[in-house]
Design a protein around this motif. Sequence first.
Motif, PDB file in Angstrom:
ATOM      1  N   PHE A  75       6.019  20.319 -18.610  1.00  0.00           N
ATOM      2  CA  PHE A  75       5.861  20.415 -20.064  1.00  0.00           C
ATOM      3  C   PHE A  75       7.138  20.926 -20.720  1.00  0.00           C
ATOM      4  N   GLU A  84      -2.180  13.850 -29.252  1.00  0.00           N
ATOM      5  CA  GLU A  84      -1.043  14.539 -28.635  1.00  0.00           C
ATOM      6  C   GLU A  84      -0.094  15.119 -29.671  1.00  0.00           C
ATOM      7  N   ALA A 136       3.416  17.926 -29.331  1.00  0.00           N
ATOM      8  CA  ALA A 136       4.164  19.022 -28.718  1.00  0.00           C
ATOM      9  C   ALA A 136       4.455  20.012 -29.835  1.00  0.00           C
ATOM     10  N   THR A 150       2.131  24.273 -26.586  1.00  0.00           N
ATOM     11  CA  THR A 150       1.309  23.278 -25.890  1.00  0.00           C
ATOM     12  C   THR A 150       1.920  23.002 -24.523  1.00  0.00           C
ATOM     13  N   TYR A 183      -2.369  20.899 -24.755  1.00  0.00           N
ATOM     14  CA  TYR A 183      -1.795  19.579 -25.022  1.00  0.00           C
ATOM     15  C   TYR A 183      -2.852  18.554 -24.663  1.00  0.00           C
TER      16      TYR A 183
END
Lengths: 262, 789
Positions: free
Chosen positions: B287, B691, B693, B703, B709
Amino acid sequence: MYSTKIVKAENSSAAVQAIGSSKEGKILAGGMTLIPTLKQRLANPDCLIDISSCGLEGVEDKGSSVRIGAMTKHAAVAESSSVAKAIPALADLAGGIGDRQVRNRGTLGGSVANNDPAACYPSAVMALDGTVHTNKRDISADDFFKGMFETALEEDEVIESVSFKKPEKACYMKFPNPASRYAMVGVFVAKFSDGVRVAVTGAGEEGVFRHSDLESALSSNFSEEAVSGVEVSSDGLMSDIHASADYRANLIGEMTKRAVSS
Amino acid sequence: MSEGIGASVKRKEDKKFLTGKGKYTDDINRPGQVYAHFVRSDVAHANIKSINTKAASQAAGVVAVYIGEDVAADGIGGPICGWVVPNRDGSATHEPPHPLLAQGKVRFVGDAIAVVIAESVEQAKSASELVEVDYEELPAVANLETASSGAEIHEGMKENRYFDWELGDEAATDKALQSAAKVVKLSVRNNRLIPNAMEPRSALAEYDDLGGSYTLHTTSQNPHLARLILAAFMFQIPESKLRVIAPDVGGGFGSKIYVYIEEAVCIWSSKKINRPVKWTADRTQSFLTDAHGRDHINNVQLALDESNKIIGLRVDTVCNLGSYLSAFAVAVPTYLHGTLLSGLYDIPTIYTNVKGMATTTAPVDAYRGAGRPEATYLLERTMDAAAREVGMDQAEFRRLNFIPKDAFPYQTAVALQYDTGDYEPNLDKAMEMIDYKSFEARRSEASKRGKYRGIGVSSYIEACGLAPSAVAGALGGRVGGWESASVRVDPTGTVTVFSGAHSHGQGHATTFSQIVSERLGIPNANVEFVHGDSDKTPFGMGTYGSRSLAVGGVALSKALDKVVEKSKKIAAHLMEASAEDVEFKDGKFTVAGTDKETAFGDVALAAYVPHNYPLETLEPGLEETAFYDPMNFTYPAGTHIAEVEVDPATGVVEIVDWAACDDFGNLINPMIVEGQVHGGIAQGIGQALLENAHYDENGQLLTASYMDYCMPRADDLPSFKVECTNTPCTHNDLGVKGCGEAGAIASPPALINAIINALSPLGVSDMSMPATPETVWRAIQNAQARAAE
Ligand SMILES: Cc1cc2nc3c(=O)[nH]c(=O)nc-3n(C[C@H](O)[C@H](O)[C@H](O)COP(=O)(O)OP(=O)(O)OC[C@H]3O[C@@H](n4cnc5c(N)ncnc54)[C@H](O)[C@@H]3O)c2cc1C
């Protein structure tokens, strides 16, 4: 994860003893919360006490209540015919937790002890006027949950089972967080002969709570209209990247309506 | 024949993958292997005052601890930028260095500061916690809005701007805007995404001190390119001393195109300690440090004349490229985005300006679609707004402005020349598939149930089959765009294909075998597919930009041409005929006008057992290689239509129907194509609804796990209706175009347009991505509040 040791306790007093003789021992139930915490090195217990052989599993119909062992898995509650008969809403709640894997490992005791503010079970314990039975005492739902991840449990206290009062009618409505699928807002409505209890999870800054305005409105008129008449305040509700407090307030009203009309 | 081109044969590779038998980098272990773990910055922006590694070095199992100074002392360079563009003022893209380990400064949460190498992963992690870093914190620059006014991230880089690029005719476009009967203005944001390949990145590097050479197993979409960059630019070692193997790779979506610092550190340290070094990202590191995608703000102005025809388009874009320039970060918002702004519309003049900004966030680079989803999103949102503003049906407004079928080849105002296309049949078919004409009845039925129902159209074009090398080079690309393939025929007539393309989910083993099967008339099962190993395959450019088939497949076709040509000569000799008279069909060579025939297997055997063979004029053996550089991009296009129902009480959007009609040219395996479309739409739905970020103002990624996320799951998706039309590509031998990214390109605007359409009776005309329940609910609340005023 840090290395640690595991002991398997034969019964709950052995488990309590093992906690006492460790520095920072932790009870291991389904491990669905504890193991990820360990893997991320967010906890470093010197000992894990596995309570899967303590005989804490099973469902017992006690007439006016249902008593469920702490180590009973969510899947077992979801599939239990006695739960389905006595409190179908509770079976539904258990069947809607996480995914298949989580339901086949995660336990009632673990969920209640952990008191995640977005967990489902705490709302059922609250709304069904539950009692948490530990190796030491019986704790009523209203005294058990003390805020996010906080409970009345003492260091050396093990939950053995939880009793839920049978309602006339009950329903749990969960609006899942799209990512985690925990409750973004979950509302458990239970109608008893002497009134209605409404417990809200996923929304409160202090974790699960009872909504007194909704309870009194529904106690006098168990209908969607009664819910519409209540202005659900966003005070004390969580705001995070998933939902603001006022959206959560809206969802509390909406989920309550759906629970009442189901 | 039933296994050849056009057959939906089952994927050869699935048994391995579906039974968990794939062999990924992390599954590979070498004797004496040790494990690297990176100490990463937990602040977004800081000077490093000091690093103390003493306690870590002495911890149990630790083999070595290195910091930036050690890298600098050995003169190892960082990852390079594979594409640059000129600025409007003629100056060059600012290319700040990206050190393997921080040199005095950290620029995002996750930036690597030190590496700890130990006998076990756990020991490396434990020792990492003992590394003490003393920071002097600097203000974070967490988003596009604050980028130009934020703290300086790279020394000497003004306003945190990497580049300021333009394309098209500004004067003509502004004139069109001034003279327009109507100008439609829209500002849209393309949300930031995290790729989330199922397999996290991993690297295993081994040094052979006898030969002085390295072997790197890594999660790469393009192992040869990785080798070139690592050997020639970062380590300055002979390229031949580095073997790069990308074994099974569990998805890339762009994020595994680039060379990352971790692979380089593994290579470097494997020599220093003379032991194989392995590193595998955990999900949190994925991530934090995989190159993210998208993150644009686009300001659009569309000029229309009195008859609702488009006469000009201006798009001003700022895009977030993060803390360092990743390999193709510059290409994505410029030549893969600005050049697509004509969409499938006849637009006489277009101008675009793109500013590429630095922030203290993870680097941003290509992610499934790479630039084209951004172009399609802003254009299709604008087309939708325009149709609404002029009061035309959204489909008919598009039809009116489509490039007509007889206008091909069509030169756009933004450099590309579309070779072929026919856009109306896709629109018509998609409308028929979703029963567009009865939509209003469905809308009123839904409203009786208290739901708002909407329908949204998105017509897209993309440029894929990257890329004609000369064009790429002229536009700032630093690599070629060709692809390679070798065909090795065994004495018994079985075949191995060695491809420079790389399969990490696309099904090359199946598709490429089908091409061989079709051309040589041998069963699919007799074809093996080898890829991903720089020691085995010819140099190749790898897989991204929907190029494998359109470039790599065509290279294979050309290698097969050579095999057939040589085989004909051998067959002619065997049949005592002249090669010109030999025909080859269904695996048999025949001589026109005779009953002579010889099988492909006999020819192969003769090539390797050349007892009766024209050795004076022909080499023995049957193995051919071809390199193919495309003449142009390929231009898949199509229309997707989404239908949704919105619950006004909660803002929840349910996708109730989806029709996609795409023109991918010829199809080799329609089943695989359909799968690619499904996956692409799922990713696009993820972007549109779920979605995001999210960095907070301190540059912390909020996230960074699946708890926060939100990836699309099967139950978020409807059952897709997918059909194809076909205008074969005019400039490659297979007539193929590419299908890997189309779904992700087409779907976000279809969905957002559908939501806006659903809520338009309330006066809602804008919706941001992701359209989460709260975002939608709030739009409804605001619209109702406006109406009440
Ligand atoms: C992917 C995923 C999705 C999930 N989704 C949901 C959801 O939708 N709704 C929901 O409600 N929950 C959800 N959960 C949580 C899950 O339901 C478990 O109930 C929860 O993780 C804890 O139960 P456990 O048995 O795994 O406890 P463990 O992880 O073993 O223990 C949790 C904590 O409780 C303590 N503890 C455990 N048992 C006892 C006991 N008998 N007495 C005293 N202390 C004890 C432990 O020491 C530990 O601190 C999800 C979990 C995951 C991983």
